[in-house]
Design a protein around this motif. Structure first.
Motif, PDB file in Angstrom:
ATOM      1  N   GLY A 191       0.803  -1.217   0.000  1.00 29.09           N
ATOM      2  CA  GLY A 191       0.000   0.000   0.000  1.00 29.09           C
ATOM      3  C   GLY A 191       0.836   1.266   0.000  1.00 29.09           C
ATOM      4  N   ALA A 192       2.163   1.119  -0.112  1.00 30.66           N
ATOM      5  CA  ALA A 192       3.030   2.304  -0.082  1.00 30.66           C
ATOM      6  C   ALA A 192       2.928   3.110  -1.379  1.00 30.66           C
ATOM      7  CB  ALA A 192       4.477   1.890   0.157  1.00 30.66           C
ATOM      8  N   GLY A 193       2.503   2.442  -2.454  1.00 26.40           N
ATOM      9  CA  GLY A 193       2.376   3.139  -3.733  1.00 26.40           C
ATOM     10  C   GLY A 193       3.343   2.638  -4.796  1.00 26.40           C
ATOM     11  N   LYS A 194       3.979   1.503  -4.558  1.00 23.86           N
ATOM     12  CA  LYS A 194       4.959   0.978  -5.523  1.00 23.86           C
ATOM     13  C   LYS A 194       4.313   0.655  -6.867  1.00 23.86           C
ATOM     14  CE  LYS A 194       6.261  -2.582  -2.992  1.00 23.86           C
ATOM     15  NZ  LYS A 194       5.411  -2.506  -1.794  1.00 23.86           N
ATOM     16  N   SER A 195       3.226  -0.108  -6.804  1.00 23.14           N
ATOM     17  CA  SER A 195       2.575  -0.509  -8.058  1.00 23.14           C
ATOM     18  C   SER A 195       1.998   0.695  -8.785  1.00 23.14           C
ATOM     19  CB  SER A 195       1.464  -1.521  -7.775  1.00 23.14           C
ATOM     20  OG  SER A 195       2.019  -2.672  -7.188  1.00 23.14           O
ATOM     21  N   THR A 196       1.420   1.627  -8.022  1.00 21.19           N
ATOM     22  CA  THR A 196       0.869   2.838  -8.643  1.00 21.19           C
ATOM     23  C   THR A 196       1.972   3.609  -9.358  1.00 21.19           C
ATOM     24  OG1 THR A 196      -0.774   2.960  -6.887  1.00 21.19           O
ATOM     25  CG2 THR A 196      -0.457   4.944  -8.198  1.00 21.19           C
ATOM     26  N   THR A 197       3.122   3.740  -8.706  1.00 23.38           N
ATOM     27  CA  THR A 197       4.249   4.441  -9.325  1.00 23.38           C
ATOM     28  C   THR A 197       4.625   3.771 -10.644  1.00 23.38           C
ATOM     29  OG1 THR A 197       5.065   4.972  -7.127  1.00 23.38           O
ATOM     30  CG2 THR A 197       6.614   5.253  -8.954  1.00 23.38           C
ATOM     31  N   MET A 198       4.700   2.444 -10.614  1.00 28.44           N
ATOM     32  CA  MET A 198       5.082   1.716 -11.832  1.00 28.44           C
ATOM     33  C   MET A 198       4.035   1.895 -12.928  1.00 28.44           C
ATOM     34  SD  MET A 198       6.896  -1.738 -10.474  1.00 28.44           S
ATOM     35  CE  MET A 198       8.650  -1.687 -10.049  1.00 28.44           C
ATOM     36  N   ARG A 199       2.763   1.896 -12.534  1.00 29.98           N
ATOM     37  CA  ARG A 199       1.713   2.092 -13.541  1.00 29.98           C
ATOM     38  C   ARG A 199       1.795   3.482 -14.166  1.00 29.98           C
ATOM     39  NH1 ARG A 199      -1.769  -0.632  -9.907  1.00 29.98           N
ATOM     40  NH2 ARG A 199      -2.776   1.336  -9.373  1.00 29.98           N
ATOM     41  N   VAL A 200       2.133   4.484 -13.337  1.00 28.51           N
ATOM     42  CA  VAL A 200       2.272   5.839 -13.877  1.00 28.51           C
ATOM     43  C   VAL A 200       3.474   5.903 -14.823  1.00 28.51           C
ATOM     44  CG1 VAL A 200       2.744   8.246 -13.306  1.00 28.51           C
ATOM     45  CG2 VAL A 200       1.101   6.963 -11.941  1.00 28.51           C
ATOM     46  N   ILE A 201       4.584   5.279 -14.437  1.00 25.75           N
ATOM     47  CA  ILE A 201       5.776   5.280 -15.295  1.00 25.75           C
ATOM     48  C   ILE A 201       5.441   4.655 -16.651  1.00 25.75           C
ATOM     49  CG2 ILE A 201       8.089   4.257 -15.607  1.00 25.75           C
ATOM     50  CD1 ILE A 201       8.458   4.495 -12.557  1.00 25.75           C
ATOM     51  N   LEU A 202       4.609   3.603 -16.624  1.00 20.06           N
ATOM     52  CA  LEU A 202       4.270   2.890 -17.861  1.00 20.06           C
ATOM     53  C   LEU A 202       3.090   3.523 -18.607  1.00 20.06           C
ATOM     54  CD1 LEU A 202       4.696  -0.754 -16.534  1.00 20.06           C
ATOM     55  CD2 LEU A 202       6.215   0.465 -18.101  1.00 20.06           C
ATOM     56  N   GLY A 203       2.675   4.700 -18.143  1.00 19.07           N
ATOM     57  CA  GLY A 203       1.614   5.413 -18.862  1.00 19.07           C
ATOM     58  C   GLY A 203       0.235   4.798 -18.704  1.00 19.07           C
ATOM     59  N   LEU A 204       0.082   3.884 -17.748  1.00 15.91           N
ATOM     60  CA  LEU A 204      -1.210   3.219 -17.580  1.00 15.91           C
ATOM     61  C   LEU A 204      -2.149   4.051 -16.729  1.00 15.91           C
ATOM     62  CD1 LEU A 204       0.169  -0.384 -17.016  1.00 15.91           C
ATOM     63  CD2 LEU A 204      -0.970   0.478 -19.056  1.00 15.91           C
ATOM     64  N   ASP A 205      -1.600   4.678 -15.688  1.00 18.86           N
ATOM     65  CA  ASP A 205      -2.382   5.577 -14.853  1.00 18.86           C
ATOM     66  C   ASP A 205      -1.890   6.997 -15.088  1.00 18.86           C
ATOM     67  OD1 ASP A 205      -3.410   3.261 -13.876  1.00 18.86           O
ATOM     68  OD2 ASP A 205      -3.088   3.724 -11.760  1.00 18.86           O
ATOM     69  N   ALA A 206      -2.817   7.929 -15.156  1.00 15.04           N
ATOM     70  CA  ALA A 206      -2.438   9.334 -15.311  1.00 15.04           C
ATOM     71  C   ALA A 206      -2.214   9.926 -13.923  1.00 15.04           C
ATOM     72  CB  ALA A 206      -3.534  10.085 -16.043  1.00 15.04           C
ATOM     73  N   PRO A 207      -1.070  10.585 -13.705  1.00 20.11           N
ATOM     74  CA  PRO A 207      -0.835  11.171 -12.386  1.00 20.11           C
ATOM     75  C   PRO A 207      -1.728  12.394 -12.166  1.00 20.11           C
ATOM     76  CG  PRO A 207       0.950  11.752 -13.872  1.00 20.11           C
ATOM     77  CD  PRO A 207       0.041  10.825 -14.625  1.00 20.11           C
ATOM     78  N   THR A 208      -2.058  12.662 -10.904  1.00 23.53           N
ATOM     79  CA  THR A 208      -2.800  13.872 -10.571  1.00 23.53           C
ATOM     80  C   THR A 208      -1.886  15.083 -10.730  1.00 23.53           C
ATOM     81  OG1 THR A 208      -3.954  12.506  -8.945  1.00 23.53           O
ATOM     82  CG2 THR A 208      -4.337  14.869  -8.826  1.00 23.53           C
ATOM     83  N   GLY A 209      -0.602  14.884 -10.405  1.00 25.61           N
ATOM     84  CA  GLY A 209       0.388  15.936 -10.583  1.00 25.61           C
ATOM     85  C   GLY A 209       1.750  15.321 -10.829  1.00 25.61           C
ATOM     86  N   GLY A 210       2.672  16.123 -11.365  1.00 26.95           N
ATOM     87  CA  GLY A 210       4.023  15.633 -11.619  1.00 26.95           C
ATOM     88  C   GLY A 210       4.090  14.786 -12.868  1.00 26.95           C
ATOM     89  N   ARG A 211       5.259  14.188 -13.093  1.00 27.41           N
ATOM     90  CA  ARG A 211       5.387  13.378 -14.301  1.00 27.41           C
ATOM     91  C   ARG A 211       6.477  12.323 -14.140  1.00 27.41           C
ATOM     92  NH1 ARG A 211       8.473  17.377 -18.592  1.00 27.41           N
ATOM     93  NH2 ARG A 211      10.254  17.866 -17.265  1.00 27.41           N
ATOM     94  N   ALA A 212       6.423  11.341 -15.025  1.00 31.48           N
ATOM     95  CA  ALA A 212       7.443  10.297 -15.067  1.00 31.48           C
ATOM     96  C   ALA A 212       7.985  10.252 -16.487  1.00 31.48           C
ATOM     97  CB  ALA A 212       6.842   8.957 -14.678  1.00 31.48           C
ATOM     98  N   LEU A 213       9.314  10.232 -16.616  1.00 32.68           N
ATOM     99  CA  LEU A 213       9.927  10.246 -17.941  1.00 32.68           C
ATOM    100  C   LEU A 213      10.840   9.047 -18.131  1.00 32.68           C
ATOM    101  CD1 LEU A 213      10.941  14.032 -18.071  1.00 32.68           C
ATOM    102  CD2 LEU A 213       8.932  12.976 -19.121  1.00 32.68           C
ATOM    103  N   ILE A 214      10.835   8.547 -19.355  1.00 32.32           N
ATOM    104  CA  ILE A 214      11.749   7.471 -19.743  1.00 32.32           C
ATOM    105  C   ILE A 214      12.686   8.088 -20.777  1.00 32.32           C
ATOM    106  CG2 ILE A 214      11.932   5.242 -20.892  1.00 32.32           C
ATOM    107  CD1 ILE A 214      10.164   4.541 -18.716  1.00 32.32           C
ATOM    108  N   ALA A 215      13.964   8.153 -20.454  1.00 36.29           N
ATOM    109  CA  ALA A 215      14.943   8.782 -21.358  1.00 36.29           C
ATOM    110  C   ALA A 215      14.432  10.142 -21.840  1.00 36.29           C
ATOM    111  CB  ALA A 215      15.250   7.863 -22.539  1.00 36.29           C
ATOM    112  N   GLY A 216      13.826  10.891 -20.923  1.00 35.41           N
ATOM    113  CA  GLY A 216      13.407  12.253 -21.237  1.00 35.41           C
ATOM    114  C   GLY A 216      12.047  12.394 -21.875  1.00 35.41           C
ATOM    115  N   ARG A 217      11.389  11.266 -22.108  1.00 36.18           N
ATOM    116  CA  ARG A 217      10.080  11.323 -22.764  1.00 36.18           C
ATOM    117  C   ARG A 217       9.022  10.650 -21.908  1.00 36.18           C
ATOM    118  NH1 ARG A 217      10.459   8.530 -28.382  1.00 36.18           N
ATOM    119  NH2 ARG A 217      12.221   7.425 -27.465  1.00 36.18           N
ATOM    120  N   GLY A 218       7.783  11.081 -22.087  1.00 32.04           N
ATOM    121  CA  GLY A 218       6.679  10.379 -21.450  1.00 32.04           C
ATOM    122  C   GLY A 218       6.510   9.029 -22.135  1.00 32.04           C
TER     123      GLY A 218
END
Lengths: 267, 323
Positions: free
Chosen positions: B46-73
């Motif tokens: 419940g710490a948010g690990k899976s959610t973080t990974m889903r946001v990185i993979l573009g599956l969940d849209a973050p409420t704020g902030g962003r995650a980049l792979i090699a500088g790109r979404g």
């Protein structure tokens, strides 16, 4: 744009190649699950059996059929396989949501509209081809039953090939409506329940007082499909082009809604 | 639009916030994952690990902030499976489909050939069962198939959520070595776990989160140095006198139970000699070492959503050695 390429060995393939690859992927998915074959078997049995039954009852009837005899038989033809073919569309998305596979699908292809379009193409073409095969199979059977009676006709009769094609097209439209429902509702049970509700419930307008029943009723999916299939031998029906537009509009509206939601929601 | 080309293989998470209704799953989370090493992503359930990974993979849209792979979404990457391989849930497959069909459908979507499908099936040891429906697979076999899927595109970045779950000891060892090999090849390996002990053996770097917030971003080595502290439990009927004595020699002392003192800064022989010289009786003298697991628990304690009767405070296991 070359700056975007972080993998130096890989050139970005043209969009046509990419879309074709996603369609190929969806084709692999649909033909590698057993439910596809079961649903097609159910659709075939109900379609051919249904039209034969109607033909048998028509044969023993002393009254001539109302309107177009081919359409008369096809009304039964369409009503039965509608659910099986619609569920085929529903399952192609809800089964992915149920298992979690959808996350792999969207991680592999983040362009979700491409995924939706690929699924719609695959489902639509399967339903179209299968629908035409069923039409070609059930037509001679029902005509053999009716042979020598009123209502009997032949494949070479003007308008008949068009009617057969329209029947397959209508099934394709219903399959894509099922896909759209699957994308919107995302749960198999909910979408499977919503499908007949969307197909049959609008028919309650037929119980409205005249002329409302007629005027609105013509625009329901099933009625539009009947009009598309029938030979337009009597007045008051929508023109072939307009009925085609109505048949296409239902899945199109569904897929547009699905397209908006699928991009907005978390997978 | 400015196009930023980030360093290849780097995952950047910046000010990530994700709210589900009133629940805040991620709270201004930021970190960077580098290539050439295995990065362990730790946190309680419940710490948010899976959610973080889903946001990185573009599956969940973050409420704020962003995650980049090699500088790109992630969504901007064409055929991302060739750059980022991921395994979120080994069970997330249609049970009626065969392993081969499952892999082949994903391969096709990214223009990957059949030869590569065979390669990864072989590499992960599931080739012999690849024609069977995945519904008949054990969880361990599904994990291996999931790893095969993640490696399908020969990706520079590998993201795995709890990949060790359900694996037998041999499988655990295999996956550990695999991750190390992939990192040694220059890839980015980002692996989540709720087990510190597992990550201590596998990871080079740790990102620890709790309640969606960053708790630590450190190398495993530094984490061990900073947290695997040891102390000496001393019991004496003259605890006050002993406290004064040891404090004058630079020790840090805290009370620990009945007549007990937890002493850091002096080792057991020194404490014994000092006490003997002043004729202070000592009834117990026990060197203790904190485990890495304990250090991790201490760190995440405050952020655990549902503590299940875990004793509070700095309980230190006797005679256990830091991994």
């Amino acid at each position: 744009m070359a700056v975007l390429d972080s993998a130096p060995t890989e050139r970005t393939p043209p969009i046509t190649t990419r879309v074709a690859d996603v369609i190929a992927s969806e084709w692999t998915k649909i033909r590698s699950v057993r439910s596809t074959y079961w649903l097609l078997v159910v659709a075939a049995v109900t379609a051919i059996g249904g039209s034969a039954l109607v033909a048998v009852s028509e044969r023993s009837s002393s009254q001539p059929p109302i309107g177009d005899p081919v359409a008369w038989v096809f009304i039964a033809w369409l009503e039965y396989p509608v659910l099986a073919v619609g569920i085929l569309g529903v399952l192609s998305l809800t089964s992915e949501y149920a298992s979690g596979q959808i996350r792999t699908t969207f991680a592999a292809v983040p362009q979700r509209l491409t995924v939706l379009a690929a699924k719609a193409s695959v489902i639509g073409i399967i339903a179209l081809v299968f629908g035409e095969v069923l039409a070609l199979a059930s037509f001679p059977l029902s005509q053999a039953i009716l042979s020598g009676r009123h209502g009997a006709t032949s494949l070479s009769h003007p308008g008949v090939p068009g009617e057969l094609f329209a029947a397959g097209l209508s099934l394709s439209a219903i399959a894509m409506l099922g896909l759209a429902l699957g994308a919107i509702i995302r749960h198999t049970a909910g979408a499977v329940a919503a499908l007949p509700a969307l197909i049959y419930l609008p028919l309650v307008v037929l119980t409205l007082p005249y002329p409302w029943n007629d005027t609105i009723g013509k625009f329901t999916l099933l009625m539009a499909a009947y009009q598309l299939v029938s030979e337009h031998s009597h007045t008051g029906l929508l023109s072939p082009l307009l009925s085609l537009a109505v048949v296409v509009a239902w899945p199109a509206a569904g897929l547009l809604t699905a397209g908006v939601l699928i991009q907005r929601r978390d997978a | 639009m400015t196009i930023r080309k980030g360093p290849p293989g780097v995952i950047e998470v910046e000010g990530l916030t994700k709210r589900f209704g009133s629940l805040t799953a991620l709270d201004d989370l930021g970190f960077t994952v580098q290539p050439d090493r295995v990065t362990g992503f730790l946190g309680p359930n419940g710490a948010g690990k899976s959610t973080t990974m889903r946001v990185i993979l573009g599956l969940d849209a973050p409420t704020g902030g962003r995650a980049l792979i090699a500088g790109r979404g992630y969504g901007q990457i064409i055929r991302p499976w060739r750059q980022v391989g991921s395994l979120l849930d080994a069970n997330a497959m249609h049970p009626g489909r065969s392993g081969w069909q499952h892999l082949w459908s994903v391969a096709q979507s990214n223009g990957i050939g059949k030869r590569r499908v065979r390669e990864v099936l072989d590499l992960t040891g599931v080739e012999s069962v690849a024609q069977r429906p995945v519904g008949t697979f054990s969880l361990g076999m599904k994990q291996r198939l999931g790893i095969a899927l993640a490696l399908l595109g020969d990706p520079a970045i590998l993201i795995c959520d709890e990949p060790v779950n359900g694996l037998d000891p041999e499988g655990v060892h295999w996956i550990r070595e695999l991750f190390k090999t992939l990192a040694a090849e220059g890839r980015t390996v980002f692996v989540s776990s709720y087990l510190m002990s597992e990550m201590a053996l596998t990871a080079d770097h740790l990102i620890i989160i709790g309640r969606g917030r960053l708790l630590a971003d450190t190398s495993v080595e530094d984490f061990i140095k900073a947290n695997a502290r040891s102390d000496v439990l001393v019991r004496s009927p003259q605890a006050d006198a002993l406290t004064t004595l040891l404090a004058s020699h630079g020790a840090a002392i805290t009370a620990d139970g009945d007549h007990g003192l937890a002493v850091t800064g002096l080792d057991a022989p020194t404490i014994a000699d000092l006490a003997a010289a002043q004729a202070i009786p000592v009834h117990e003298l026990t060197p203790r070492h904190a485990t890495l697991e304990q250090a991790y628990l201490d760190l995440t304690q405050a952020s655990v959503d549902y503590p299940a009767g875990v004793p509070s405070g700095n309980e230190i296991d006797k005679e256990t050695v830091a991994s």
